[in-house]
Design a protein around this motif. Structure first.
Motif, PDB file in Angstrom:
ATOM      1  N   SER A 258     -73.926  37.216  66.496  1.00 25.73           N
ATOM      2  CA  SER A 258     -73.539  37.655  65.153  1.00 25.73           C
ATOM      3  C   SER A 258     -73.785  39.142  64.967  1.00 25.73           C
ATOM      4  O   SER A 258     -74.661  39.724  65.622  1.00 25.73           O
ATOM      5  CB  SER A 258     -74.354  36.895  64.094  1.00 25.73           C
ATOM      6  OG  SER A 258     -74.111  35.505  64.145  1.00 25.73           O
TER       7      SER A 258
ATOM      8  N   GLN B  79     -69.834  39.802  57.541  1.00 27.80           N
ATOM      9  CA  GLN B  79     -70.726  39.024  58.394  1.00 27.80           C
ATOM     10  C   GLN B  79     -69.877  38.325  59.442  1.00 27.80           C
ATOM     11  O   GLN B  79     -68.977  37.559  59.100  1.00 27.80           O
ATOM     12  CB  GLN B  79     -71.498  37.997  57.560  1.00 27.80           C
ATOM     13  CG  GLN B  79     -72.380  37.074  58.365  1.00 27.80           C
ATOM     14  CD  GLN B  79     -73.535  37.801  59.028  1.00 27.80           C
ATOM     15  OE1 GLN B  79     -74.162  38.669  58.433  1.00 27.80           O
ATOM     16  NE2 GLN B  79     -73.817  37.456  60.281  1.00 27.80           N
TER      17      GLN B  79
ATOM     18  N   ASP C   5     -69.917  35.873  62.622  1.00 31.26           N
ATOM     19  CA  ASP C   5     -70.651  34.862  63.383  1.00 31.26           C
ATOM     20  C   ASP C   5     -69.751  34.262  64.458  1.00 31.26           C
ATOM     21  O   ASP C   5     -68.532  34.402  64.402  1.00 31.26           O
ATOM     22  CB  ASP C   5     -71.151  33.758  62.444  1.00 31.26           C
ATOM     23  CG  ASP C   5     -72.098  34.275  61.379  1.00 31.26           C
ATOM     24  OD1 ASP C   5     -71.981  33.842  60.215  1.00 31.26           O
ATOM     25  OD2 ASP C   5     -72.958  35.104  61.714  1.00 31.26           O
TER      26      ASP C   5
END
Length: 117
Positions: free
Chosen positions: A16, A81, A83
């Motif tokens: 991540s 973000q 991931d």
């Protein structure tokens, strides 16, 4: 408005990273803030967008379920973000602002993301 993107780096597949885009100047509620990327030898492509006021989000199919765009109005910052990263996510990532998705008039400098297999 001016934009500055940072947070890129080298990560292994499955890992991540969180990118940040700090904005200076006035941002209107109707402003669309987007992340786009350009991989090696590829054209620039849309990744995600958030409407500044309402917080409405929109994602490219290739990142849906793995990436999350958000914003902090107080900090005037947009986040991405990322991931479950894949090698094909390797690219220079750009943040941008405009009146609507795809109509970006202001661009930040890119931040490079490399995902190793």
């Amino acid at each position: 408005v001016q934009l500055q993107a940072f947070g890129g780096g080298l990560v292994q597949a499955g890992g991540s990273l969180r990118l940040s885009c700090a904005a200076s100047g006035r941002i209107y509620g109707s402003t669309s803030m987007g992340w786009l990327r350009q991989g090696p030898g590829k054209e620039r492509e849309f990744v995600a967008n958030i409407r500044w006021g309402a917080g409405t989000t929109y994602y490219a199919d290739s990142v849906k379920g793995r990436f999350t765009i958000s914003r902090d109005s107080g900090e005037k910052t947009v986040y991405l973000q990322m991931d479950s990263l894949k090698p094909e996510d390797t690219a220079v990532y750009y943040c941008a602002a405009g009146r609507q998705i795809g109509d970006y008039a202001v661009w930040g400098q890119g931040t490079k993301v490399t995902v190793s297999s």
